[in-house]
Write a protein that holds these residues in place. Structure first.
Motif, PDB file in Angstrom:
ATOM      1  N   ASP A 309       0.806  -1.218   0.000  1.00 19.70           N
ATOM      2  CA  ASP A 309       0.000   0.000   0.000  1.00 19.70           C
ATOM      3  C   ASP A 309       0.842   1.272   0.000  1.00 19.70           C
ATOM      4  O   ASP A 309       0.304   2.366  -0.222  1.00 19.70           O
ATOM      5  CB  ASP A 309      -0.941   0.002   1.207  1.00 19.70           C
ATOM      6  N   LYS A 310       2.135   1.173   0.248  1.00 19.51           N
ATOM      7  CA  LYS A 310       2.996   2.355   0.303  1.00 19.51           C
ATOM      8  C   LYS A 310       3.674   2.658  -1.026  1.00 19.51           C
ATOM      9  O   LYS A 310       4.463   3.593  -1.119  1.00 19.51           O
ATOM     10  CB  LYS A 310       4.067   2.163   1.377  1.00 19.51           C
ATOM     11  N   LEU A 328      -3.173  -0.875  -4.122  1.00 19.30           N
ATOM     12  CA  LEU A 328      -2.944  -2.182  -3.528  1.00 19.30           C
ATOM     13  C   LEU A 328      -2.912  -2.057  -2.007  1.00 19.30           C
ATOM     14  O   LEU A 328      -2.814  -0.969  -1.457  1.00 19.30           O
ATOM     15  CB  LEU A 328      -1.648  -2.785  -4.059  1.00 19.30           C
ATOM     16  N   ASP A 329      -2.956  -3.208  -1.334  1.00 19.78           N
ATOM     17  CA  ASP A 329      -3.071  -3.238   0.113  1.00 19.78           C
ATOM     18  C   ASP A 329      -1.829  -3.882   0.732  1.00 19.78           C
ATOM     19  O   ASP A 329      -1.035  -4.525   0.044  1.00 19.78           O
ATOM     20  CB  ASP A 329      -4.323  -4.045   0.496  1.00 19.78           C
ATOM     21  N   GLN A 330      -1.678  -3.726   2.039  1.00 23.22           N
ATOM     22  CA  GLN A 330      -0.591  -4.396   2.747  1.00 23.22           C
ATOM     23  C   GLN A 330      -0.867  -5.885   2.804  1.00 23.22           C
ATOM     24  O   GLN A 330      -1.976  -6.321   3.087  1.00 23.22           O
ATOM     25  CB  GLN A 330      -0.426  -3.855   4.164  1.00 23.22           C
ATOM     26  N   VAL A 367      -4.453  -7.285  -2.646  1.00 20.79           N
ATOM     27  CA  VAL A 367      -5.540  -6.599  -3.341  1.00 20.79           C
ATOM     28  C   VAL A 367      -6.458  -5.972  -2.299  1.00 20.79           C
ATOM     29  O   VAL A 367      -6.890  -6.639  -1.356  1.00 20.79           O
ATOM     30  CB  VAL A 367      -6.335  -7.581  -4.218  1.00 20.79           C
ATOM     31  N   ILE A 368      -6.758  -4.683  -2.457  1.00 14.61           N
ATOM     32  CA  ILE A 368      -7.643  -4.000  -1.519  1.00 14.61           C
ATOM     33  C   ILE A 368      -9.033  -4.649  -1.552  1.00 14.61           C
ATOM     34  O   ILE A 368      -9.589  -4.891  -2.631  1.00 14.61           O
ATOM     35  CB  ILE A 368      -7.769  -2.510  -1.881  1.00 14.61           C
ATOM     36  N   PRO A 369      -9.599  -5.014  -0.404  1.00  5.11           N
ATOM     37  CA  PRO A 369     -10.951  -5.588  -0.378  1.00  5.11           C
ATOM     38  C   PRO A 369     -11.944  -4.675  -1.092  1.00  5.11           C
ATOM     39  O   PRO A 369     -11.920  -3.453  -0.936  1.00  5.11           O
ATOM     40  CB  PRO A 369     -11.251  -5.694   1.115  1.00  5.11           C
ATOM     41  N   VAL A 373     -15.627  -7.459   0.381  1.00  9.11           N
ATOM     42  CA  VAL A 373     -15.169  -8.813   0.080  1.00  9.11           C
ATOM     43  C   VAL A 373     -13.649  -8.884   0.223  1.00  9.11           C
ATOM     44  O   VAL A 373     -12.920  -8.115  -0.400  1.00  9.11           O
ATOM     45  CB  VAL A 373     -15.579  -9.241  -1.341  1.00  9.11           C
ATOM     46  N   SER A 374     -13.179  -9.813   1.048  1.00 10.84           N
ATOM     47  CA  SER A 374     -11.745 -10.025   1.227  1.00 10.84           C
ATOM     48  C   SER A 374     -11.260 -11.087   0.248  1.00 10.84           C
ATOM     49  O   SER A 374     -11.967 -12.051  -0.044  1.00 10.84           O
ATOM     50  CB  SER A 374     -11.452 -10.479   2.664  1.00 10.84           C
TER      51      SER A 374
END
Length: 436
Positions: A309-310, A328-330, A367-369, A373-374
Motif C-alpha cells: 500500500d505504500k 494495492l493493500d498491505q 488486493v484492496i478488499p 469482500v476479502s
C-alpha cells in the motif's frame, strides 16, 4: 577434486526442465487465478520442498538436508553439496454467484537451488532460481447490446481480459556462522520478467471488427536479502532447541519498458514509442520461530509483512491508479507447521524413515478488499519426504488445498489443490583425493 556423475546428471536434467516448460506456459494464458490480474500477479512463496509442506514459512528452520531460501542466515550450516528442484501441478475450480463453475489445470516449474559449503559448518554458498509471481487469467464481461436502428441486425459485444507472464528471481548469496548460537547471511536478487495484459472486444456481427489491445511490459531490477538465525539449546530438556529467524528483503525499484500494440497476433500495430517507466517491489519482512522437541519432532510458526500500500509506479499495470498511486493493500501472511520423523536410524524400516509433514497458512494477499469482500487465501499443506537408496537424497511429495475470494458482490470463489514433486540430492562434492 571429484565430481559425482549422478549429481552432474541431475543438474543437467534440471536445467533442461527450466528451458522446456517456457514455451508451454506462454500458451496457457488462462489456467491460473482470476485474481492474478491485479498488480504483478499471484505471488509465490519459494523456500524449500520441506517448508512448502509445513505452511510455506520456515524463516527459523535450519537443517542439513535442505537449502532454505527464506533466510540466508541458515546457509552457514551446509555440510554437503545440495541440489534441489521440482515441479508443481495445480487444479483450480472457479465458482460465481450463480453457481456456475469452471475447472482449470496447469503445471509449472518450482524453485531450483544449489548450495555447498565453502568452509564446512562455517561458510556456505547458495545459488537459486525461483518464480516470484505469475499472471495467468481470463475474465469475460457480460454481453452488451448495441441499440442502433441503422444496423441490419441486432448486434452485441463483450470484452475479454487475458494476462500471462510473471516475474522470476535469480539469487546468489552467502551464509556465515558467527558462533554456535548465531549466524548471518545475505543474497543479491535479480528480479526480471514480462507481464502481458490483453483486451479483446468481440462482436457478434460481422459488421464490426473484433479488436485486440496488448500491453507488454518487460521488467528488471535488483534487491538484497539479509537474514539472521539465533539458536538456544537445552531449554526444557537436553535434546530440545529453539531457533529464531529474521530476514529482510529490501524494496526494489523495477525498471520497465512497456509496448502497446493494437490488432491481432499476426499483424499488430505498435501504438507510439515504447514507454519507459518504473514500479516498485515492496520490502518484505519475515520472522519465524522453530522449536525442536528432539530430532523426531519440529514445530514452526512464521509471519510475513509486505507494505504494497505504500508503493507507486508510472507504468499502466493493473492495480495502479491513472495518477500512478497504488491501490494495492498491505500483505500479511501467517503460517504454522509440524514435522515428524519417526527414526533417524538408517537400519530401521522404510516407513519409519519417512518424514511426515502438516501445516497451513492464511494470506491476505495484496488486493484492496472490494465491496466488503476479502481476497484472503487460506490453505492446508502437507507432505512426505521419501528416502532413496542413495544416502542424502530424498524425493519430496507435497500437497496444498485451499480457497481464495468469495462469490459476493459479483466476485468469484476459487478452490484449488496443488501437488508438488521435488528431487533433493545431497552429496560430497569438491573433495580432494588423498594419495598414498
Amino acid at each position: 577434486m571429484s565430481f559425482s556423475p549422478r549429481l552432474l546428471f541431475a543438474l543437467l536434467a534440471t536445467l533442461l526442465a527450466l528451458v522446456q516448460p517456457c514455451g508451454v506456459r506462454a500458451q496457457q494464458r488462462s489456467d491460473g487465478s482470476v485474481y492474478s490480474r491485479f498488480g504483478i500477479g499471484e505471488l509465490y512463496s519459494n523456500t524449500s520442498s520441506q517448508i512448502q509442506a509445513l505452511g510455506g514459512g520456515g524463516t527459523a528452520l535450519s537443517t542439513f538436508n535442505y537449502v532454505n531460501l527464506a533466510n540466508p542466515g541458515t546457509w552457514a550450516d551446509q555440510v554437503v553439496t545440495r541440489l534441489a528442484g521440482g515441479v508443481q501441478f495445480q487444479g483450480l475450480d472457479i465458482e460465481d454467484a450463480t453457481g456456475e463453475t469452471s475447472r482449470l489445470n496447469s503445471s509449472m516449474l518450482g524453485s531450483f537451488q544449489l548450495g555447498f559449503p565453502m568452509i564446512q559448518g562455517k561458510l556456505g554458498f547458495v545459488a537459486s532460481f525461483a518464480p516470484y509471481s505469475r499472471v495467468a487469467h481470463s475474465v469475460r464481461t457480460g454481453q452488451v447490446v448495441i441499440e442502433d436502428p441503422t444496423l441490419s441486425a441486432p448486434a452485441a459485444y463483450n470484452i475479454r481480459f487475458e494476462g500471462s507472464g510473471g516475474l522470476q528471481t535469480a539469487a546468489l548469496g552467502l551464509g556465515y556462522r558467527i558462533n554456535k548460537n548465531a549466524s548471518v547471511g545475505g543474497a543479491l536478487n535479480f528480479n526480471f520478467g514480462i507481464l502481458r495484459e490483453s483486451r479483446f472486444t468481440e462482436f457478434t456481427t460481422s459488421e464490426f471488427a473484433s479488436t485486440q489491445l496488448d500491453f507488454s511490459t518487460r521488467l528488471s531490477g535488483v534487491s538484497a536479502t539479509l537474514g539472521s538465525l539465533f539458536t538456544f539449546r537445552k531449554l526444557a530438556s537436553d535434546n530440545d532447541a529453539v531457533t529464531i529467524g529474521l530476514s529482510l528483503t529490501t524494496a526494489s525499484q523495477i525498471d520497465g519498458v512497456q509496448t502497446v500494440t493494437f490488432g491481432d497476433a499476426l499483424e499488430p500495430d505498435t501504438l507510439g514509442t515504447p514507454l519507459r517507466g518504473r514500479m516498485d517491489l515492496p520490502l518484505r519482512f519475515n520472522g519465524g520461530l522453530a522449536y525442536y522437541l528432539n530430532r523426531q519432532w519440529t514445530f514452526l510458526l512464521d509471519g510475513t509483512i509486505e507494505p504494497w500500500d505504500k508503493l507507486d509506479g508510472d507504468l499502466a499495470l493493473a492495480g495502479f491508479a491513472p495518477d500512478g498511486s497504488s491501490i494495492l493493500d498491505q500483505r500479511t501472511r501467517l503460517s504454522a507447521g509440524v514435522e515428524h520423523l519417526p527414526s533417524i536410524n538408517p537400519l530401521d524400516s522404510y516407513f519409519k524413515r519417512i518424514a511426515y509433514r502438516l501445516g497451513g497458512y492464511s494470506d491476505t494477499g495484496y488486493v484492496i478488499p472490494q465491496a466488503g469482500v476479502s481476497f484472503r487465501t487460506t490453505a492446508l499443506t502437507g507432505g512426505l519426504s521419501l528416502p532413496t537408496l542413495f544416502p542424502g537424497t530424498h524425493i519430496d511429495i507435497g500437497f496444498e488445498v485451499g480457497q481464495r475470494g468469495s462469490t459476493d458482490a459479483g466476485f468469484v470463489r476459487e478452490s484449488f489443490y496443488k501437488v508438488l514433486v521435488n528431487m533433493n540430492i545431497g552429496e560430497r562434492w569438491f573433495d580432494r583425493r588423498k594419495l598414498g
